[in-house]
Design an enzyme around this catalytic site. Structure first.
Site: not given
Length: 269
Positions: A44, A251
């Site tokens: 990711s 993230h």
């Protein structure tokens, strides 16, 4: 005599540097970049989860138009670009499902992988929801996995890349530290938990860098680029817990991709 693709790649980069220093024509510099065949692999952090603007065709892989591979490709117009990085990918997912575009013609490969194998998501869930002692114990468990199991899994990925693309320049990017210690956060995790999590990221990066070097790959450490932009810094390039989009928690934001990962990748070329 025809140069090997690795030699041609190095020569093109040197030529580009000379042209930049001498102020020679930009068209020539651009054409050297355009000769590259680039494949972006990984999890990711490479697909761009957290940056938004996801390509609907990528489904649950959540490949973002703001991810560093797409940003680099858009700026350099390589002759071919394949983007197979996928949210949630572990090492075996990369070897089983992402290597299709690789070939002997591939010049450049980028990859982030290993965080999911080490249990990144479970570590953060444990630390957010459970006690400090449980959090630190879970980080130590992840470190033990990194010491004992992850090296062999990384070897499998790196060897598979080399087999399919023997002349490619491979850039292995790491992961940022999540927290600024002594920063602006007044709630949430304890400072001991934040230190433990940062230590886990450093441990993972060190192991990844060692395996990359042993395969002749370039390790690109994003920690310096994210320093001053961690959670609790007041200018974070990382999502904290996002209850409305839990998968984006921890993230990089779009700024983290463009200001952190992209320049780190470029500096490794």
């Amino acid at each position: 005599m025809k140069l090997s693709r690795a030699a041609a790649f190095s020569t093109s980069l040197l030529l580009g540097a000379v042209l930049t220093l001498t102020g020679a024509g930009a068209a020539q510099a651009d054409s050297s970049a355009a000769a590259l065949d680039y494949v972006a692999l990984g999890d990711s952090y490479s697909s761009g989860v957290g940056a938004g603007s996801y390509d609907s065709a990528s489904g649950n892989c959540k490949r973002s138009t703001r991810a560093y591979p797409r940003l680099w490709a858009a700026a350099n117009s390589p002759s071919s670009f394949a983007f197979t990085a996928c949210s949630g990918a572990r090492t075996n997912d990369v070897t089983a499902g992402q290597l299709g575009p690789l070939s002997s013609a591939t010049d450049l490969v980028s990859i982030t992988v290993g965080g999911n194998d080490a249990g990144f998501a479970d570590v953060m869930t444990t630390c957010v929801l459970q006690s400090e002692a449980t959090c630190i114990a879970r980080v130590n468990e992840a470190k033990n996995y990194v010491d004992t199991t992850l090296p062999g899994r990384l070897d499998s990925v790196y060897s598979a890349i080399r087999t399919k693309s023997p002349s490619a320049h491979v850039v292995v990017l790491g992961y940022p530290r999540f927290y600024k210690i002594g920063g602006s956060c007044v709630a949430g995790l304890t400072e001991n938990e934040r230190r433990a999590i940062n230590s886990g990221a450093d441990h993972l990066n060190a192991a990844t860098a060692k395996r990359a070097a042993d395969h002749g790959y370039t390790f690109a450490d994003v920690t310096p680029a994210f320093t001053g932009h961690e959670i609790c810094s007041g200018a974070s390039w990382l999502h904290s817990v996002n209850w409305l989009g839990i998968g984006e928690s921890y993230h990089p934001t779009a700024a983290g991709q463009s200001g952190g990962y992209l320049p780190t990748f470029k500096a490794a070329l």
